[in-house]
Design a protein around this motif. Structure first.
Motif, PDB file in Angstrom:
ATOM      1  N   LYS A 125      24.861 -48.092 -50.013  1.00  0.00           N
ATOM      2  CA  LYS A 125      23.866 -48.102 -51.628  1.00  0.00           C
ATOM      3  C   LYS A 125      23.740 -46.465 -52.941  1.00  0.00           C
ATOM      4  CE  LYS A 125      20.670 -44.452 -52.355  1.00  0.00           C
ATOM      5  NZ  LYS A 125      20.809 -43.310 -53.505  1.00  0.00           N
ATOM      6  N   SER A 126      24.753 -45.633 -51.495  1.00  0.00           N
ATOM      7  CA  SER A 126      25.200 -44.412 -52.890  1.00  0.00           C
ATOM      8  C   SER A 126      26.472 -45.228 -53.132  1.00  0.00           C
ATOM      9  CB  SER A 126      25.864 -43.601 -51.450  1.00  0.00           C
ATOM     10  OG  SER A 126      24.715 -43.356 -50.272  1.00  0.00           O
ATOM     11  N   LEU A 127      27.012 -45.702 -52.804  1.00  0.00           N
ATOM     12  CA  LEU A 127      28.156 -45.775 -53.858  1.00  0.00           C
ATOM     13  C   LEU A 127      28.167 -47.100 -55.468  1.00  0.00           C
ATOM     14  CD1 LEU A 127      31.306 -46.750 -53.820  1.00  0.00           C
ATOM     15  CD2 LEU A 127      31.325 -48.555 -52.107  1.00  0.00           C
ATOM     16  N   THR A 128      26.862 -48.643 -54.710  1.00  0.00           N
ATOM     17  CA  THR A 128      26.522 -49.403 -55.032  1.00  0.00           C
ATOM     18  C   THR A 128      26.137 -48.525 -56.572  1.00  0.00           C
ATOM     19  OG1 THR A 128      26.002 -50.868 -53.601  1.00  0.00           O
ATOM     20  CG2 THR A 128      25.110 -51.089 -55.874  1.00  0.00           C
ATOM     21  N   THR A 129      25.241 -47.791 -56.046  1.00  0.00           N
ATOM     22  CA  THR A 129      23.928 -47.161 -57.506  1.00  0.00           C
ATOM     23  C   THR A 129      25.135 -45.908 -58.218  1.00  0.00           C
ATOM     24  OG1 THR A 129      23.649 -45.001 -56.065  1.00  0.00           O
ATOM     25  CG2 THR A 129      22.031 -46.570 -56.386  1.00  0.00           C
ATOM     26  N   ALA A 130      26.458 -45.017 -57.374  1.00  0.00           N
ATOM     27  CA  ALA A 130      27.386 -44.490 -58.579  1.00  0.00           C
ATOM     28  C   ALA A 130      28.207 -45.197 -60.325  1.00  0.00           C
ATOM     29  CB  ALA A 130      28.520 -43.802 -57.221  1.00  0.00           C
ATOM     30  N   CYS A 131      28.414 -47.184 -59.338  1.00  0.00           N
ATOM     31  CA  CYS A 131      29.214 -47.822 -60.202  1.00  0.00           C
ATOM     32  C   CYS A 131      28.227 -47.985 -60.692  1.00  0.00           C
ATOM     33  CB  CYS A 131      29.979 -48.718 -58.860  1.00  0.00           C
ATOM     34  SG  CYS A 131      31.595 -47.908 -57.715  1.00  0.00           S
ATOM     35  N   LEU A 132      27.179 -48.229 -60.870  1.00  0.00           N
ATOM     36  CA  LEU A 132      26.378 -48.414 -61.695  1.00  0.00           C
ATOM     37  C   LEU A 132      26.219 -48.748 -63.462  1.00  0.00           C
ATOM     38  CD1 LEU A 132      22.434 -49.156 -60.579  1.00  0.00           C
ATOM     39  CD2 LEU A 132      23.900 -50.557 -61.005  1.00  0.00           C
ATOM     40  N   PRO A 133      26.883 -47.762 -64.160  1.00  0.00           N
ATOM     41  CA  PRO A 133      26.762 -47.746 -64.894  1.00  0.00           C
ATOM     42  C   PRO A 133      28.900 -47.702 -65.583  1.00  0.00           C
ATOM     43  CG  PRO A 133      27.167 -45.338 -63.133  1.00  0.00           C
ATOM     44  CD  PRO A 133      27.146 -46.100 -62.533  1.00  0.00           C
ATOM     45  N   LEU A 134      29.275 -48.774 -64.724  1.00  0.00           N
ATOM     46  CA  LEU A 134      30.293 -49.491 -64.448  1.00  0.00           C
ATOM     47  C   LEU A 134      30.609 -50.880 -64.391  1.00  0.00           C
ATOM     48  CD1 LEU A 134      32.493 -47.541 -62.264  1.00  0.00           C
ATOM     49  CD2 LEU A 134      32.673 -47.243 -64.357  1.00  0.00           C
ATOM     50  N   MET A 135      29.451 -51.561 -64.422  1.00  0.00           N
ATOM     51  CA  MET A 135      29.117 -52.089 -63.823  1.00  0.00           C
ATOM     52  C   MET A 135      27.922 -53.144 -64.592  1.00  0.00           C
ATOM     53  SD  MET A 135      28.974 -53.316 -59.753  1.00  0.00           S
ATOM     54  CE  MET A 135      27.333 -51.833 -59.545  1.00  0.00           C
ATOM     55  N   GLY A 136      27.646 -54.256 -64.941  1.00  0.00           N
ATOM     56  CA  GLY A 136      27.237 -55.146 -66.314  1.00  0.00           C
ATOM     57  C   GLY A 136      26.513 -55.763 -65.837  1.00  0.00           C
ATOM     58  N   GLU A 137      26.054 -57.099 -66.478  1.00  0.00           N
ATOM     59  CA  GLU A 137      25.229 -58.643 -65.809  1.00  0.00           C
ATOM     60  C   GLU A 137      26.690 -59.245 -65.468  1.00  0.00           C
ATOM     61  OE1 GLU A 137      22.401 -61.585 -67.321  1.00  0.00           O
ATOM     62  OE2 GLU A 137      22.830 -60.236 -68.658  1.00  0.00           O
ATOM     63  N   GLY A 138      26.066 -59.812 -64.580  1.00  0.00           N
ATOM     64  CA  GLY A 138      26.742 -61.047 -63.564  1.00  0.00           C
ATOM     65  C   GLY A 138      27.851 -60.148 -63.098  1.00  0.00           C
ATOM     66  N   ALA A 139      27.239 -58.695 -62.195  1.00  0.00           N
ATOM     67  CA  ALA A 139      28.755 -57.926 -61.226  1.00  0.00           C
ATOM     68  C   ALA A 139      28.093 -57.946 -60.222  1.00  0.00           C
ATOM     69  CB  ALA A 139      28.481 -56.674 -60.979  1.00  0.00           C
ATOM     70  N   SER A 140      28.858 -58.392 -59.387  1.00  0.00           N
ATOM     71  CA  SER A 140      28.667 -58.840 -57.782  1.00  0.00           C
ATOM     72  C   SER A 140      29.149 -57.642 -56.667  1.00  0.00           C
ATOM     73  CB  SER A 140      29.264 -60.398 -57.247  1.00  0.00           C
ATOM     74  OG  SER A 140      29.292 -60.835 -55.970  1.00  0.00           O
ATOM     75  N   GLY A 177      18.985 -57.105 -59.039  1.00  0.00           N
ATOM     76  CA  GLY A 177      18.644 -58.075 -59.482  1.00  0.00           C
ATOM     77  C   GLY A 177      18.557 -58.416 -61.134  1.00  0.00           C
ATOM     78  N   PRO A 178      17.223 -57.421 -61.420  1.00  0.00           N
ATOM     79  CA  PRO A 178      16.555 -57.791 -62.380  1.00  0.00           C
ATOM     80  C   PRO A 178      17.832 -56.633 -63.632  1.00  0.00           C
ATOM     81  CG  PRO A 178      15.221 -56.201 -61.611  1.00  0.00           C
ATOM     82  CD  PRO A 178      15.811 -56.889 -60.402  1.00  0.00           C
ATOM     83  N   HIS A 179      19.068 -56.776 -63.070  1.00  0.00           N
ATOM     84  CA  HIS A 179      20.070 -56.120 -64.177  1.00  0.00           C
ATOM     85  C   HIS A 179      20.606 -57.342 -64.013  1.00  0.00           C
ATOM     86  CE1 HIS A 179      18.544 -51.838 -64.328  1.00  0.00           C
ATOM     87  NE2 HIS A 179      18.259 -52.161 -63.054  1.00  0.00           N
ATOM     88  N   GLY A 180      20.809 -58.275 -63.252  1.00  0.00           N
ATOM     89  CA  GLY A 180      21.697 -59.240 -63.627  1.00  0.00           C
ATOM     90  C   GLY A 180      23.089 -58.239 -62.230  1.00  0.00           C
ATOM     91  N   ILE A 181      22.903 -58.439 -60.981  1.00  0.00           N
ATOM     92  CA  ILE A 181      24.081 -57.950 -60.440  1.00  0.00           C
ATOM     93  C   ILE A 181      23.668 -58.567 -59.660  1.00  0.00           C
ATOM     94  CG2 ILE A 181      25.117 -55.952 -59.382  1.00  0.00           C
ATOM     95  CD1 ILE A 181      24.120 -54.361 -61.740  1.00  0.00           C
ATOM     96  N   ARG A 182      24.167 -59.111 -58.355  1.00  0.00           N
ATOM     97  CA  ARG A 182      24.416 -59.691 -57.730  1.00  0.00           C
ATOM     98  C   ARG A 182      24.733 -58.435 -56.236  1.00  0.00           C
ATOM     99  NH1 ARG A 182      28.038 -63.548 -57.323  1.00  0.00           N
ATOM    100  NH2 ARG A 182      28.844 -63.272 -59.243  1.00  0.00           N
ATOM    101  N   VAL A 183      24.010 -58.897 -55.083  1.00  0.00           N
ATOM    102  CA  VAL A 183      24.290 -57.788 -53.840  1.00  0.00           C
ATOM    103  C   VAL A 183      24.073 -58.805 -52.460  1.00  0.00           C
ATOM    104  CG1 VAL A 183      23.466 -55.581 -52.684  1.00  0.00           C
ATOM    105  CG2 VAL A 183      23.666 -56.136 -55.085  1.00  0.00           C
ATOM    106  N   ASN A 184      25.082 -58.995 -51.640  1.00  0.00           N
ATOM    107  CA  ASN A 184      25.819 -59.493 -50.763  1.00  0.00           C
ATOM    108  C   ASN A 184      25.918 -58.723 -49.990  1.00  0.00           C
ATOM    109  OD1 ASN A 184      24.041 -62.880 -51.648  1.00  0.00           O
ATOM    110  ND2 ASN A 184      25.691 -62.353 -53.593  1.00  0.00           N
ATOM    111  N   LEU A 185      25.974 -59.128 -47.902  1.00  0.00           N
ATOM    112  CA  LEU A 185      26.761 -59.341 -47.739  1.00  0.00           C
ATOM    113  C   LEU A 185      27.852 -60.584 -46.911  1.00  0.00           C
ATOM    114  CD1 LEU A 185      24.607 -57.695 -45.094  1.00  0.00           C
ATOM    115  CD2 LEU A 185      26.595 -56.184 -46.154  1.00  0.00           C
TER     116      LEU A 185
END
Length: 256
Positions: A125-140, A177-185
């Motif tokens: 979670k920490s890494l993902t939220t830190a990178c949110l300013p860098l990611m847009g819709e369609g990011a994975s 998901g509402p930001h268009g970002i997919r999260v999977n393991l």
């Protein structure tokens, strides 16, 4: 053309060339991605040397995912090399083998359990939220797990931490998901990585996996796992999120 042509990918947690992170960086570059990798502490210099073995030497960022100051500065470090991220891989886990692995579930101290959960699950979670300013819709976003639906010999509190990671994956998928970002393991089978060598009794997995996986299984072959991670990072799975994708030769689906 590759399936990651034009993609900018950060792979957090690359130490040796025997790691899943390294194998993924190699396949990602072969598929057209611009790749950045990270590590910290004493391992950082090892990562810088190992990076030279990739098809194209990538930038190596200093990043401790449990250090808030590192997470805060991460977007600026990334922007020194690329103007954003299309993909993020979390390939990070740690549990003290002396205290919480190898049959020590009943005696593992909270301080070491908390460290394992922080490094192996909360940091997703920490890494993902830190990178949110860098990611847009369609990011994975992709993380690595080891099937936490069952209790494994010797895995103990790391199994617990992986269970937390798998739950974290679902909640991140819900909220991003509402930001268009997919999260999977991706759940890899038993592999002879640096992390696996730290698990007391890991050799107990070896014969069983190679005997029971219907597609067969090579404990030294990281490429099937790396290719799957790259597929999830690509645009070819646009409506898959909150999922755990097994790459284990089918072992997980077999009974006794």
């Amino acid at each position: 053309m590759g399936i990651l042509d034009g993609k900018r990918i950060l792979i957090a947690g690359v130490t040796l060339d025997s790691s899943i992170g390294f194998a993924t960086a190699k396949v990602a570059q072969e598929q057209g991605a611009t790749v950045l990798i990270s590590n910290f502490g004493r391992a950082l210099n090892i990562t810088k040397r190992i990076a030279k073995r990739l098809p194209t030497e990538p930038p190596v960022l200093e990043l401790d995912v449990t250090d808030e100051s590192h997470l805060e500065r991460l977007p600026d470090l990334v922007r020194e090399h690329v103007d954003g991220l299309d993909g993020l891989m979390h390939s990070i886990a740690y549990g003290n083998p002396e205290t919480i692995l190898g049959g020590k579930f009943l005696t593992g101290p909270w301080e070491d359990v908390a460290q394992a959960v922080h490094v192996s699950a909360y940091s997703f979670k920490s890494l993902t939220t830190a990178c949110l300013p860098l990611m847009g819709e369609g990011a994975s976003v992709v993380g690595m797990t080891f099937d936490a639906s069952v209790a494994w010999p010797g895995y103990d509190w790391m199994g617990f931490a992986k269970g937390a990671l798998e739950s974290c994956n679902r909640y991140l998928a819900r909220d991003l998901g509402p930001h268009g970002i997919r999260v999977n393991l991706v759940s890899a089978g038993a592999l002879k990585t640096l992390a696996a060598k730290a698990i007391p009794g890991f050799e107990r997995f070896e014969d069983e996996w190679t005997k029971r996986a219907p597609l067969g299984w090579d404990l030294n072959d990281l490429e099937p796992t790396a290719k799957t991670v790259v597929a999830v990072l690509s645009d070819f799975m646009p409506k898959t999120t909150g999922e755990i994708i097994h790459v284990d030769g089918g072992y997980h689906a077999m009974g006794a």
